[in-house]
Design a protein around this motif. Structure first.
Motif, short mmCIF file in Angstrom:
data_model
loop_
_atom_site.label_atom_id
_atom_site.label_comp_id
_atom_site.label_asym_id
_atom_site.label_seq_id
_atom_site.Cartn_x
_atom_site.Cartn_y
_atom_site.Cartn_z
N PRO A 387 22.51 59.06 47.85
CA PRO A 387 22.50 58.53 46.49
C PRO A 387 21.13 57.93 46.15
O PRO A 387 20.99 56.72 45.94
CB PRO A 387 23.59 57.47 46.53
CG PRO A 387 23.57 56.97 47.93
CD PRO A 387 23.19 58.15 48.79
N ASN A 388 20.12 58.77 46.06
CA ASN A 388 18.77 58.28 45.86
C ASN A 388 18.33 58.51 44.42
O ASN A 388 19.07 59.02 43.57
CB ASN A 388 17.81 58.96 46.83
CG ASN A 388 17.96 60.48 46.81
OD1 ASN A 388 18.37 61.06 45.81
ND2 ASN A 388 17.65 61.12 47.93
N ALA A 389 17.04 58.14 44.15
CA ALA A 389 16.50 58.26 42.80
C ALA A 389 16.42 59.72 42.36
O ALA A 389 16.63 60.05 41.19
CB ALA A 389 15.12 57.61 42.75
N GLU A 390 16.12 60.62 43.28
CA GLU A 390 16.01 62.03 42.93
C GLU A 390 17.32 62.58 42.40
O GLU A 390 17.34 63.42 41.50
CB GLU A 390 15.57 62.82 44.17
CG GLU A 390 15.38 64.30 43.89
CD GLU A 390 15.01 65.09 45.14
OE1 GLU A 390 14.84 66.31 45.04
OE2 GLU A 390 14.91 64.46 46.22
N LEU A 391 18.45 62.12 42.94
CA LEU A 391 19.77 62.60 42.52
C LEU A 391 20.01 62.32 41.04
O LEU A 391 20.41 63.20 40.28
CB LEU A 391 20.86 61.94 43.37
CG LEU A 391 22.28 62.45 43.18
CD1 LEU A 391 22.44 63.82 43.82
CD2 LEU A 391 23.29 61.47 43.78
N VAL A 392 19.74 61.07 40.60
CA VAL A 392 20.04 60.70 39.21
C VAL A 392 18.93 61.16 38.27
O VAL A 392 19.20 61.55 37.12
CB VAL A 392 20.24 59.18 39.11
CG1 VAL A 392 21.48 58.76 39.88
CG2 VAL A 392 19.04 58.41 39.61
N ASN A 393 17.69 61.15 38.72
CA ASN A 393 16.61 61.57 37.84
C ASN A 393 16.69 63.06 37.52
O ASN A 393 16.41 63.49 36.40
CB ASN A 393 15.26 61.24 38.48
CG ASN A 393 15.02 59.74 38.56
OD1 ASN A 393 15.70 58.97 37.88
ND2 ASN A 393 14.07 59.32 39.39
N THR A 394 17.05 63.87 38.51
CA THR A 394 17.22 65.31 38.27
C THR A 394 18.35 65.56 37.29
O THR A 394 18.25 66.41 36.40
CB THR A 394 17.49 66.03 39.60
OG1 THR A 394 16.43 65.76 40.52
CG2 THR A 394 17.60 67.53 39.38
N MET A 395 19.45 64.83 37.46
CA MET A 395 20.58 64.97 36.54
C MET A 395 20.17 64.62 35.12
O MET A 395 20.49 65.32 34.15
CB MET A 395 21.72 64.05 36.99
CG MET A 395 22.86 63.92 35.98
SD MET A 395 23.72 62.35 36.11
CE MET A 395 22.44 61.19 35.66
#
Length: 510
Positions: A387-395
């Motif tokens: 659950p990192n920043a890449e997960l939400v930023n890509t979404m």
């Protein structure tokens, strides 16, 4: 239960005192004479005393057969068999005998010395008492019971009104006329037959129709009575059964004719099962009803509910703990713009987001979606193992890509650390999106998104075994579900249509 150490100590002291039980028990204060004897014999045969855990182990099939054969060949004595073999307990041996040699176990004798007979044996004894040509004492000896027991069973079976008293000076003696006696015997036979018929009817009602044994036959439906009569027609004439159950002959044959006809909803049952199975076994009766209506069939919702109940079509529901991404106040929180108003007049006005966790044997998987409040469609999503920043930023980047230049929705989230990092904030500002956050630890402020996670897990995750499933395979299944959710899964709030079909019906781009 004595410990292994205590039993060893007792046997060693017993040997030391030249096998004197009295001295051994007097010094130790335990055990009983029989227990000490058993421990010593076990020690002599095996060279060691079996530990308690070994005593509780399961016996093999060969050991069971040896014990049962010894019991049958040596007087059918439980105690003798256990003493000779050294195993098992009386209760266990009894179960083995009933399993391997049914009806061969000796019936236990009561303290009075009389055998304990079954109800069927009692009935046979009473009938023989009523039609006897010999004395009542001879009948009692034949069945190994007392005369008092015979007459007691007769009173219970036939009732006091048919009781024939004997050997009392103030009562009328039996007639010596043989014809009168035969007439009386026939009357008793009919009464016994009637009582037995009543017993069988009540037993069958409990067995087949699942009624209590004390049920009133007159309160049963004609359909239930017909099923009961058909089960007993091999043993009793039809006229007797009709009279006893109180159903007219015409009603009985009408019910038989109805039962022989093909079921009215046989095709509908297959359709209901098909809709349930093809939609991941997560449709309740409302959505199954709506799906069948969309197929062009006209049917009552109550019929769907009844079929699902009869076919045991049940949606599994299970609650699990919620994933929490709160890591403290990293950056200042923003205002709750949504304020629990999750209604939107058109798409891309209000978006909701959060992260949920899936824990399978292969590891943990995290889902980060954006939900549109207009119709519940999943605008974009990302799936990962962290659950990192890449997960939400890509979404967020994928969701922004579907917006037109004039669309600037409110994006509502909880106070998780993912939505307070610089990358998320800068992406929101560059796209001119409006940030909104729930209160700390207040899940109702984002209840619409929480509800989506609940539906997703109940329909796709819970109630299934994920053992042997790899992380990659699970992520593919989750991705397929979300595509199915947007394109095929109907929602009652959308008039029985999927989110994409609903948007197209209103003229919005999907």
């Amino acid at each position: 239960m004595y410990s292994y150490k205590e039993r060893i100590e007792a046997v060693e002291l017993y040997i030391k005192y030249d096998q004197c039980m009295a001295d051994t028990i007097r010094e130790l204060g335990y055990p009983s004479r029989n227990a000490l004897k058993q421990w010593y014999e076990e020690y002599v045969q095996l060279g060691v005393i079996t530990k308690n855990e070994d005593r509780c182990k399961k016996y093999s099939r060969d050991q069971m057969k040896i014990a049962v054969d010894y019991y049958l060949e040596h007087g059918r004595s439980l105690s003798r068999t256990i003493r000779a073999l050294g195993y098992p307990t009386r209760e266990t041996l009894t179960k083995w005998i009933d399993e391997l040699a049914p009806n061969e176990r000796k019936v236990r004798i009561k303290r009075s010395g009389m055998l304990q007979l079954s109800q069927k044996q009692k009935n046979e004894a009473v009938i023989e008492l009523c039609v006897r040509e010999d004395t009542a004492e001879a009948v009692a000896n034949k069945h190994a019971v007392s005369r008092c027991s015979l007459y007691k069973w007769k009173n219970e079976l036939l009732g006091q009104e048919t009781l024939i008293t004997m050997n009392h000076s103030n009562q009328t003696k039996l007639s010596d006329d043989r014809d009168d006696l035969l007439t009386e015997v026939e009357a008793l036979k009919k009464e016994i037959h009637k009582k037995q018929l009543e017993i069988d009817i009540l037993n069958k009602a409990a067995e087949i129709i699942k009624k209590d044994q004390g049920i009133n036959l007159q309160k049963m439906t004609n359909c239930e009575k017909t099923e009961l009569i058909d089960a007993l027609r091999i043993k009793y004439p039809l006229n007797e059964l009709l009279k006893m159950t109180g159903i007219p002959k015409s009603s009985y044959f009408y019910q038989k004719k109805v039962r022989e006809q093909p079921e009215k909803y046989s095709d509908l049952r297959k359709t209901v099962k098909s809709v349930f199975d093809t939609n991941r076994k997560c449709y309740g009766y409302r959505r199954i009803y709506s799906a069948i209506i969309n197929m062009g069939q006209v049917i009552s919702e109550k019929v769907i509910r009844r079929i699902m109940k009869e076919e045991q079509i049940i949606v599994s529901v299970k609650k699990k703990r919620k994933y929490n991404s709160y890591r403290g106040e990293i950056t200042p929180a923003v205002e709750n713009v949504i304020a629990r108003d999750f209604h939107a007049e058109s798409p891309n006005k209000k978006w909701l987001t959060d992260i949920t966790e899936f824990h399978i044997p292969a590891g943990k998987v995290y889902l980060s979606p954006i939900i549109d409040c207009f119709d519940g469609m999943v605008v974009s999503w990302t799936i990962g193992t962290s659950p990192n920043a890449e997960l939400v930023n890509t979404m967020l980047a994928d969701a922004i890509a579907v917006l037109s230049k004039k669309e600037h929705p409110v994006v509502h989230s909880d106070r998780g650390c993912h939505y307070r990092w610089d990358g998320w904030i800068s992406a929101m500002e560059n796209a001119e999106l409006i940030r909104s956050m729930s209160k700390k630890g207040c899940s109702p402020d984002n209840s619409a998104c929480e509800g989506f996670f609940g539906r997703l897990k109940n329909e796709m995750f819970y109630g299934r075994s994920w053992k042997g499933i790899t992380i990659e395979t699970f992520m593919n299944e989750l991705d397929d579900y979300l595509k199915w959710y947007n394109h095929s899964r109907i929602k009652m709030s959308l008039g029985g249509m999927s989110p994409i079909l609903y948007r197209r019906s209103l003229g919005f781009a999907a």
